[in-house]
Design a protein around this motif. Structure first.
Motif, PDB file in Angstrom:
ATOM      1  N   VAL A  87       0.861  -1.178   0.000  1.00 25.32           N
ATOM      2  CA  VAL A  87       0.000   0.000   0.000  1.00 25.32           C
ATOM      3  C   VAL A  87       0.901   1.233   0.000  1.00 25.32           C
ATOM      4  O   VAL A  87       1.852   1.311   0.790  1.00 25.32           O
ATOM      5  N   ALA A  88       0.637   2.189  -0.871  1.00 28.86           N
ATOM      6  CA  ALA A  88       1.471   3.385  -0.997  1.00 28.86           C
ATOM      7  C   ALA A  88       0.714   4.612  -0.517  1.00 28.86           C
ATOM      8  O   ALA A  88      -0.433   4.836  -0.910  1.00 28.86           O
ATOM      9  N   VAL A  89       1.390   5.406   0.334  1.00 35.08           N
ATOM     10  CA  VAL A  89       0.848   6.669   0.829  1.00 35.08           C
ATOM     11  C   VAL A  89       1.801   7.776   0.379  1.00 35.08           C
ATOM     12  O   VAL A  89       2.803   8.052   1.044  1.00 35.08           O
ATOM     13  N   PRO A  90       1.563   8.405  -0.769  1.00 32.63           N
ATOM     14  CA  PRO A  90       2.496   9.429  -1.250  1.00 32.63           C
ATOM     15  C   PRO A  90       2.403  10.707  -0.423  1.00 32.63           C
ATOM     16  O   PRO A  90       1.319  11.174  -0.091  1.00 32.63           O
ATOM     17  N   THR A  91       3.566  11.259  -0.090  1.00 29.83           N
ATOM     18  CA  THR A  91       3.630  12.523   0.650  1.00 29.83           C
ATOM     19  C   THR A  91       4.163  13.657  -0.213  1.00 29.83           C
ATOM     20  O   THR A  91       4.304  14.778   0.266  1.00 29.83           O
ATOM     21  N   THR A  92       4.501  13.352  -1.465  1.00 30.98           N
ATOM     22  CA  THR A  92       4.876  14.386  -2.427  1.00 30.98           C
ATOM     23  C   THR A  92       3.976  14.244  -3.639  1.00 30.98           C
ATOM     24  O   THR A  92       3.437  13.162  -3.904  1.00 30.98           O
ATOM     25  N   ALA A  93       3.814  15.319  -4.377  1.00 31.98           N
ATOM     26  CA  ALA A  93       3.034  15.283  -5.611  1.00 31.98           C
ATOM     27  C   ALA A  93       4.020  15.295  -6.767  1.00 31.98           C
ATOM     28  O   ALA A  93       4.486  16.350  -7.179  1.00 31.98           O
ATOM     29  N   GLY A  94       4.371  14.111  -7.251  1.00 31.28           N
ATOM     30  CA  GLY A  94       5.366  14.094  -8.313  1.00 31.28           C
ATOM     31  C   GLY A  94       5.590  12.745  -8.948  1.00 31.28           C
ATOM     32  O   GLY A  94       5.272  12.533 -10.108  1.00 31.28           O
ATOM     33  N   THR A  95       6.140  11.803  -8.200  1.00 34.89           N
ATOM     34  CA  THR A  95       6.653  10.594  -8.840  1.00 34.89           C
ATOM     35  C   THR A  95       5.571   9.727  -9.452  1.00 34.89           C
ATOM     36  O   THR A  95       5.830   9.024 -10.426  1.00 34.89           O
ATOM     37  N   GLY A  96       4.373   9.731  -8.872  1.00 37.66           N
ATOM     38  CA  GLY A  96       3.355   8.797  -9.337  1.00 37.66           C
ATOM     39  C   GLY A  96       3.711   7.363  -9.013  1.00 37.66           C
ATOM     40  O   GLY A  96       3.106   6.431  -9.544  1.00 37.66           O
ATOM     41  N   ALA A  97       4.696   7.163  -8.115  1.00 38.84           N
ATOM     42  CA  ALA A  97       5.176   5.813  -7.814  1.00 38.84           C
ATOM     43  C   ALA A  97       4.088   4.939  -7.226  1.00 38.84           C
ATOM     44  O   ALA A  97       4.173   3.710  -7.284  1.00 38.84           O
ATOM     45  N   GLU A  98       3.060   5.572  -6.651  1.00 38.89           N
ATOM     46  CA  GLU A  98       1.959   4.790  -6.103  1.00 38.89           C
ATOM     47  C   GLU A  98       1.174   4.066  -7.192  1.00 38.89           C
ATOM     48  O   GLU A  98       0.405   3.145  -6.907  1.00 38.89           O
ATOM     49  N   SER A  99       1.360   4.458  -8.458  1.00 39.34           N
ATOM     50  CA  SER A  99       0.605   3.878  -9.574  1.00 39.34           C
ATOM     51  C   SER A  99       1.451   2.987 -10.467  1.00 39.34           C
ATOM     52  O   SER A  99       0.895   2.297 -11.325  1.00 39.34           O
ATOM     53  N   THR A 100       2.774   3.009 -10.305  1.00 38.27           N
ATOM     54  CA  THR A 100       3.642   2.462 -11.340  1.00 38.27           C
ATOM     55  C   THR A 100       4.230   1.109 -10.977  1.00 38.27           C
ATOM     56  O   THR A 100       4.182   0.650  -9.850  1.00 38.27           O
ATOM     57  N   THR A 101       4.847   0.515 -11.991  1.00 36.83           N
ATOM     58  CA  THR A 101       5.430  -0.822 -11.886  1.00 36.83           C
ATOM     59  C   THR A 101       6.946  -0.786 -11.799  1.00 36.83           C
ATOM     60  O   THR A 101       7.595  -1.814 -12.000  1.00 36.83           O
ATOM     61  N   VAL A 102       7.520   0.366 -11.526  1.00 33.94           N
ATOM     62  CA  VAL A 102       8.978   0.506 -11.548  1.00 33.94           C
ATOM     63  C   VAL A 102       9.498   0.982 -10.199  1.00 33.94           C
ATOM     64  O   VAL A 102       8.786   1.658  -9.443  1.00 33.94           O
ATOM     65  N   CYS A 103      10.723   0.615  -9.895  1.00 33.92           N
ATOM     66  CA  CYS A 103      11.445   1.235  -8.779  1.00 33.92           C
ATOM     67  C   CYS A 103      12.811   1.647  -9.303  1.00 33.92           C
ATOM     68  O   CYS A 103      13.489   0.893  -9.992  1.00 33.92           O
ATOM     69  N   ILE A 104      13.207   2.865  -8.982  1.00 31.48           N
ATOM     70  CA  ILE A 104      14.389   3.501  -9.565  1.00 31.48           C
ATOM     71  C   ILE A 104      15.446   3.701  -8.492  1.00 31.48           C
ATOM     72  O   ILE A 104      15.143   4.021  -7.341  1.00 31.48           O
ATOM     73  N   MET A 105      16.707   3.539  -8.892  1.00 36.39           N
ATOM     74  CA  MET A 105      17.815   3.709  -7.943  1.00 36.39           C
ATOM     75  C   MET A 105      19.072   4.150  -8.683  1.00 36.39           C
ATOM     76  O   MET A 105      19.203   3.953  -9.899  1.00 36.39           O
ATOM     77  N   ASP A 106      19.999   4.760  -7.938  1.00 35.86           N
ATOM     78  CA  ASP A 106      21.336   5.059  -8.447  1.00 35.86           C
ATOM     79  C   ASP A 106      22.225   3.840  -8.249  1.00 35.86           C
ATOM     80  O   ASP A 106      22.272   3.271  -7.147  1.00 35.86           O
ATOM     81  N   LEU A 107      22.946   3.446  -9.278  1.00 30.48           N
ATOM     82  CA  LEU A 107      23.961   2.413  -9.155  1.00 30.48           C
ATOM     83  C   LEU A 107      25.293   3.124  -8.928  1.00 30.48           C
ATOM     84  O   LEU A 107      25.831   3.766  -9.827  1.00 30.48           O
ATOM     85  N   LEU A 108      25.791   3.033  -7.712  1.00 34.35           N
ATOM     86  CA  LEU A 108      26.901   3.888  -7.304  1.00 34.35           C
ATOM     87  C   LEU A 108      28.165   3.630  -8.103  1.00 34.35           C
ATOM     88  O   LEU A 108      28.844   4.558  -8.523  1.00 34.35           O
ATOM     89  N   ASP A 109      28.507   2.367  -8.331  1.00 34.39           N
ATOM     90  CA  ASP A 109      29.752   2.069  -9.041  1.00 34.39           C
ATOM     91  C   ASP A 109      29.689   2.502 -10.502  1.00 34.39           C
ATOM     92  O   ASP A 109      30.692   2.939 -11.075  1.00 34.39           O
ATOM     93  N   LEU A 110      28.503   2.380 -11.106  1.00 32.75           N
ATOM     94  CA  LEU A 110      28.345   2.742 -12.516  1.00 32.75           C
ATOM     95  C   LEU A 110      27.999   4.207 -12.731  1.00 32.75           C
ATOM     96  O   LEU A 110      28.017   4.691 -13.855  1.00 32.75           O
ATOM     97  N   ARG A 111      27.652   4.903 -11.622  1.00 33.30           N
ATOM     98  CA  ARG A 111      27.296   6.314 -11.670  1.00 33.30           C
ATOM     99  C   ARG A 111      26.170   6.574 -12.674  1.00 33.30           C
ATOM    100  O   ARG A 111      26.226   7.464 -13.503  1.00 33.30           O
ATOM    101  N   VAL A 112      25.126   5.755 -12.550  1.00 33.34           N
ATOM    102  CA  VAL A 112      23.967   5.918 -13.421  1.00 33.34           C
ATOM    103  C   VAL A 112      22.722   5.492 -12.662  1.00 33.34           C
ATOM    104  O   VAL A 112      22.782   4.696 -11.726  1.00 33.34           O
ATOM    105  N   LYS A 113      21.598   6.050 -13.062  1.00 34.91           N
ATOM    106  CA  LYS A 113      20.307   5.680 -12.491  1.00 34.91           C
ATOM    107  C   LYS A 113      19.644   4.661 -13.401  1.00 34.91           C
ATOM    108  O   LYS A 113      19.682   4.781 -14.617  1.00 34.91           O
ATOM    109  N   THR A 114      19.033   3.665 -12.803  1.00 36.25           N
ATOM    110  CA  THR A 114      18.236   2.715 -13.565  1.00 36.25           C
ATOM    111  C   THR A 114      17.233   2.111 -12.596  1.00 36.25           C
ATOM    112  O   THR A 114      16.943   2.715 -11.568  1.00 36.25           O
TER     113      THR A 114
END
Length: 433
Positions: free
Chosen positions: A152-179
């Motif tokens: 269950v998602a309780v968004p506290t910001t108005a932006g990501t829409g992560a409460e609706s989506t099928t993705v989770c995003i992160m920084d890969l520190l060694d590769l210095r890229v987000k995916t």
């Protein structure tokens, strides 16, 4: 007489099927106070609430824990989410959750908390190396072996829409890229969206997250249409299927909300009507892009955020340099939509008019949407392009390399994307106005 099987996915030619999905929704002032009842209806008994230290300091996650306990659930709190998650912070959250025998999760926060909860849910349900699940070509892109626990998602910001989506995003520190990781099973089963919990958002966070809404909407609306792809087998269909009629409807409602209330929410955070519009816009954009997908600005944003050196945004934690996700996306958006204009002028012009009717007076049609975006950037304190967050012309080649790794997104673009096109976009984006 023999018959030909129907729907085997072996037919040649263009795609004729699109998929669309979303969570169950509960929207309104004080909706969060009903979360104990809602989670209990899902059959959960041991629930982990996932949040970050900043949101925890507001007291809201503790309130959620108590509401769950009053409903008879065994609820505990993890408040160690990293703002703009990394592979390291995801692993720390998973390690905390392992052995807890959780049968449900509640994420309280922005996209960072919701995305971290998605990863925790996946990795505790089907333990594996994180790179087994991370999108190809960086990771193996494996699918979960089966269903995960209710989230269950309780968004506290108005932006990501992560409460609706099928993705989770992160920084890969060694590769210095987000995916990230993408699969329909990661989508929360319920989004509890309460405008009152966003009243404490400071202007800088309101602006950055608001531009994530804007770019979700614009990118999914201008995405390559679903029926321009080759026919796929059912098991080959991906979460991001391209622009489609259902996603389009959500986006057509998103942009007028932003035009009406983005600037107001930035200037006057206590305006509940504006905050309600922004949360609706975030939700609607999430229901749109969570199925259609996003493309060039998001692909460019990942190396912009991953390679940052010394930029510290207003109203964000100051412990380390960062470019907030929504900010990193919008910095290239004016240039990107200038280059995608010819793929569908009608959609670009409709979006420009919806955001800022005054742009109708611009003689050069391809400049109308870039101008509408840049005016909104100026009015909400965004940096003036990549140079405003510390990048220079010498960095363009490195940024191109990072963006080209985001093939999952670039294939959704309405134009063919190569290094030459990205060089033009990144170069133009060094300064927006």
């Amino acid at each position: 007489m023999t018959s030909t099987p129907v729907g085997t996915g072996t037919e040649h030619g263009p795609e004729t099927v699109f998929t669309w999905g979303g969570p169950a929704l509960k929207f309104g002032v004080d909706a969060v106070d009903e979360i104990g009842y809602d989670v209990a209806q899902l059959g959960a008994s041991r629930v982990l609430v996932v949040t970050d230290p900043g949101v925890a300091a507001t007291g809201l996650p503790h309130r959620v824990v108590e509401t769950l306990r009053k409903a008879g659930l065994n609820a505990e709190l993890f408040a160690g989410v990293h703002v703009e998650p990394t592979d390291a912070s995801m692993k720390e959250a998973v390690e905390f959750a392992q052995g807890g025998d959780w049968d449900g999760f509640v994420a309280v926060g922005g996209g960072s908390s919701i995305d971290t909860a998605k990863a925790v849910n996946l990795m505790t349900s089907y333990p594996a190396d994180l790179y087994d699940y991370i999108n190809a070509p960086i990771g193996l892109g494996k699918a979960p072996a089966g269903p995960v626990k209710p989230l269950v998602a309780v968004p506290t910001t108005a932006g990501t829409g992560a409460e609706s989506t099928t993705v989770c995003i992160m920084d890969l520190l060694d590769l210095r890229v987000k995916t990230g990781i993408s699969h329909p099973r990661l989508r929360p089963v319920l989004a509890v969206v309460d405008p009152r919990v966003t009243l404490s958002l400071p202007p800088g966070v309101t602006a950055a997250t608001g531009f994530d809404i804007l770019c979700h909407a614009l990118e999914s609306y201008t995405a390559r249409p679903y029926d321009s792809y080759p026919k796929r087998r059912p098991e080959e269909r991906v979460a991001y299927c391209g622009a489609n009629p259902v996603s389009d409807v959500w986006i057509q409602h998103t942009l007028p909300l932003l035009a009406r209330s983005f600037r107001t929410a930035y200037r006057d955070g206590d305006d509940l009507a504006a905050r309600t519009d922004m949360l609706q816009a975030a939700l609607f954009a999430g229901l749109g892009f969570g199925n259609a997908g996003v493309h060039i600005p998001h692909a460019c944003a990942y190396p912009i955020a991953g390679r940052v050196r010394g930029f510290h945004p207003v109203d964000y934690p100051d412990e380390e340099p960062m470019v907030p996700h929504g900010m990193s996306v919008v910095l290239t958006a004016p240039a990107a939509f200038r280059h995608t204009f010819d793929a569908n002028p009608e959609r670009h012009l409709w979006a420009a008019h919806a955001l800022d009717p005054a742009t109708d007076d611009l003689g050069e049609e391809r400049e109308r949407l870039p101008e509408a975006i840049s005016r909104l950037m100026r009015d909400t304190g965004m940096p003036n392009g990549l140079s405003g967050v510390g990048y220079a012309a010498d960095d363009v080649a490195d940024l191109i390399g990072g963006a080209l790794q985001q093939q999952r997104l670039l294939t959704i673009a309405p134009v063919d994307v190569n290094a030459e096109l990205l060089e033009g976009i990144f170069t133009e984006a060094l300064r927006v106005w």
